[in-house]
Design an enzyme around this catalytic site. Structure first.
Site, mmCIF file in Angstrom:
data_model
loop_
_atom_site.group_PDB
_atom_site.id
_atom_site.type_symbol
_atom_site.label_atom_id
_atom_site.label_comp_id
_atom_site.label_asym_id
_atom_site.label_seq_id
_atom_site.Cartn_x
_atom_site.Cartn_y
_atom_site.Cartn_z
ATOM 1 N N SER A 1 42.137 2.401 48.075
ATOM 2 C CA SER A 1 42.269 3.483 49.063
ATOM 3 C C SER A 1 41.175 3.385 50.119
ATOM 4 O O SER A 1 41.329 3.928 51.220
ATOM 5 C CB SER A 1 42.276 4.862 48.392
ATOM 6 O OG SER A 1 41.017 5.175 47.872
ATOM 7 N N LYS B 1 35.800 12.426 43.842
ATOM 8 C CA LYS B 1 36.303 13.623 43.164
ATOM 9 C C LYS B 1 35.258 14.298 42.273
ATOM 10 O O LYS B 1 35.493 15.414 41.809
ATOM 11 C CB LYS B 1 37.528 13.264 42.329
ATOM 12 C CG LYS B 1 38.727 12.940 43.184
ATOM 13 C CD LYS B 1 39.219 14.166 43.907
ATOM 14 C CE LYS B 1 40.388 13.832 44.791
ATOM 15 N NZ LYS B 1 41.037 15.020 45.318
HETATM 16 C C1 LIG Z 1 41.000 6.875 45.034
HETATM 17 C C2 LIG Z 1 41.275 8.046 45.913
HETATM 18 N N1 LIG Z 1 41.392 7.880 47.231
HETATM 19 C C3 LIG Z 1 41.642 8.926 48.052
HETATM 20 C C4 LIG Z 1 41.802 10.186 47.589
HETATM 21 C C5 LIG Z 1 42.160 11.297 48.556
HETATM 22 O O1 LIG Z 1 41.263 12.363 48.610
HETATM 23 P P1 LIG Z 1 41.778 13.867 48.794
HETATM 24 O O2 LIG Z 1 42.503 14.253 47.538
HETATM 25 O O3 LIG Z 1 40.549 14.673 49.001
HETATM 26 O O4 LIG Z 1 42.692 13.901 49.981
HETATM 27 C C6 LIG Z 1 41.707 10.356 46.219
HETATM 28 C C7 LIG Z 1 41.975 11.635 45.642
HETATM 29 O O5 LIG Z 1 42.302 11.748 44.450
HETATM 30 C C8 LIG Z 1 41.432 9.275 45.362
HETATM 31 O O6 LIG Z 1 41.353 9.428 44.028
#
Ligand SMILES: Cc1ncc(COP(=O)(O)O)c(C=O)c1O
Length: 464
Positions: free
Chosen positions: A274, A55
């Protein structure tokens, strides 16, 4: 000094560290956790960004874009709803450029992220919201951010709708991956949150080679993976363009956390939950065929998720799983924890909770003395919307302000929060003070509004 600063990694300011085609985050091939014979799977390690997550790219691009459009200028303050990482990135870009940040967020976000945001100087507003902010929830983080943005001096960049979010990936992540794979990437895989990552990378990579497969991974409903959204939650996301993707798959909490553990132990890659989720999805979707080169985005690392680890692997946190002194530590919850869980669960019984329609009748004086309604949400949310006649004693202030409760321990009292979760422990707290006739409102103020009961101010007045 070298002509390319990235050669020696000497920078004029920390912002020079932000990734770009010349200064990419690393791509690391995975071996032991990948059961394939032919396909090569690479992880893109996004915690190599200066503030620790994917981010950072989005935060930098949202700010650059707003400055260039003239919607953000010195003296402004930023407000942004965030599940953590966007807030951390914006806080630091804001510190570097002189924009203070306020961030309404769910109290369900890991303590680590909430604490570090405060450490970075952010004005954190904790809300009784779901893990991932849901647009449209009356008192959710997004609604609160939109309200704040109406105040003079505040600017909402809004990562949920702003095209500068996917554009960050179109400008940086996509070109990095194209260059790092020498144009040979065949599959791009990302977890789905705001969908900035998949949309921006997908658009860039397909502009280079329309045959690149763009694949999305989402968690199950009721998941415990910050930053990503279940299929149901995705329906509310403006930057989710499924027609642009080639495939999507669901991953369970268990699959995500198990693979996250294996990545750390077997690959020595310090991936967060994630990342485990995205890789678990990649292993379901990517074909094991010669020539396949897949890149999976690993958004952040495990260090922010100690509390999630304790939830999913309680045997690793003996301090929490240890139970009563003298009891053996183990994977099972301690007797104390079981007792506490049981007490909170028992509050769902008909004697300790009250349904919306019943409370409405009681407040009309139909069933004897009217109960006192105690709303335990933060003051701003109370001011925004509450049950007429309710008093506000925010949960965080309850023990200091218990003197404001009625002296009569038989007085009928109903505790109210956003969705009926936080009011339960406060009901228990009042019982511990000796109140005999205290109940919790089922479904909270959300349910009250849904059942079209009167509010102050009136809902219709608010909408106008
Ligand atoms: C830890 C984590 N994984 C995945 C994502 C997903 O990314 P996106 O918001 O670009 O779909 C985010 C987004 O905040 C995140 O903070």
């Amino acid at each position: 000094m070298a002509s390319n600063p990235h050669e020696l990694r000497v920078y004029d300011s920390v912002l020079g560290l932000l990734s770009s085609e010349e200064n990419p985050t690393p791509l690391v091939r995975l071996h032991r956790v990948v059961p394939f014979r032919h396909a090569k799977i690479y992880a893109k390690l996004e915690w190599y960004n200066p503030f620790g997550a994917v981010k950072d790219r989005v935060a930098a691009n949202l700010v650059r874009d707003a400055e260039e459009r003239g919607t953000l200028a010195p003296g402004n303050k930023l407000v942004e709803a965030t599940s953590g990482n966007t807030g951390l990135g914006l806080a630091m870009i804001g510190n570097a450029k002189g924009y203070p940040l306020r961030t309404p967020l769910s109290a369900a976000i890991p303590l680590e992220k909430r604490t570090v945001l405060r450490f970075f100087g952010t004005d954190v507003q904790e809300l009784d919201d779901s893990l991932c902010p849901a647009p449209g929830a009356p008192e959710g983080a997004i609604a609160t951010a939109r309200e704040t943005a109406k105040q003079p001096g505040f600017v909402l960049l809004d990562q949920y709708t702003n095209e500068a979010n996917p554009d960050a990936h179109f400008r940086t992540t996509g070109p990095e991956i194209w260059r790092q794979t020498e144009g040979k990437i065949t599959h791009f895989v990302a977890g789905l949150g705001t969908c900035g990552t998949i949309t921006g990378n997908g658009r860039f990579l397909k502009s280079k080679n329309p045959a690149v497969k763009v694949l999305g991974v989402y968690p199950e409903d009721g998941h415990d993976i910050p930053g990503v959204r279940s299929k149901r939650q995705l329906a509310q996301t403006k930057l989710y363009f499924p027609q642009e993707y080639n495939g999507e798959v669901e991953v369970t909490n268990r699959e995500a956390f198990d693979l996250c553990l294996r990545l750390n132990r077997e690959e020595s890659v310090i991936a967060g939950p994630s990342s485990g989720m995205a890789l678990a999805g990649a292993l379901k979707l990517v074909p094991d065929e010669p020539g396949v080169i897949a890149v999976v985005i690993f958004p952040d690392n495990i260090f922010k998720y100690a509390s999630s680890v304790c939830r999913h692997f309680p045997q690793m946190c003996p301090a929490l799983a240890g139970g009563m002194p003298g009891e053996a530590a183990g994977a099972a919850p301690s007797r104390n924890e079981q007792l506490m869980d049981e007490m909170i669960e028992n509050l769902k019984n008909p004697y300790d909770s009250v349904a919306v329609t019943d409370l409405a009748r009681e407040l009309n004086g139909a069933d004897g003395p009217k109960p006192l309604v105690v709303d335990v949400r933060p003051a701003e949310q109370f001011a925004d919307l509450h049950i007429p006649g309710a008093v506000n004693l925010p949960q965080s202030e309850l023990s200091q302000r218990k003197g404001e409760l009625p002296p009569d321990r038989n007085a009928p009292i109903v505790m109210v929060c956003g969705i009926g979760k936080f009011s339960k422990p406060t009901t228990l707290y009042l019982k511990s003070l000796g109140y005999r006739n205290v109940r919790s409102l089922k479904g909270g103020i959300n349910e009250w509004v849904r059942k079209q009961q009167p509010t102050a101010p009136a809902v219709a007045a608010k909408v106008n």
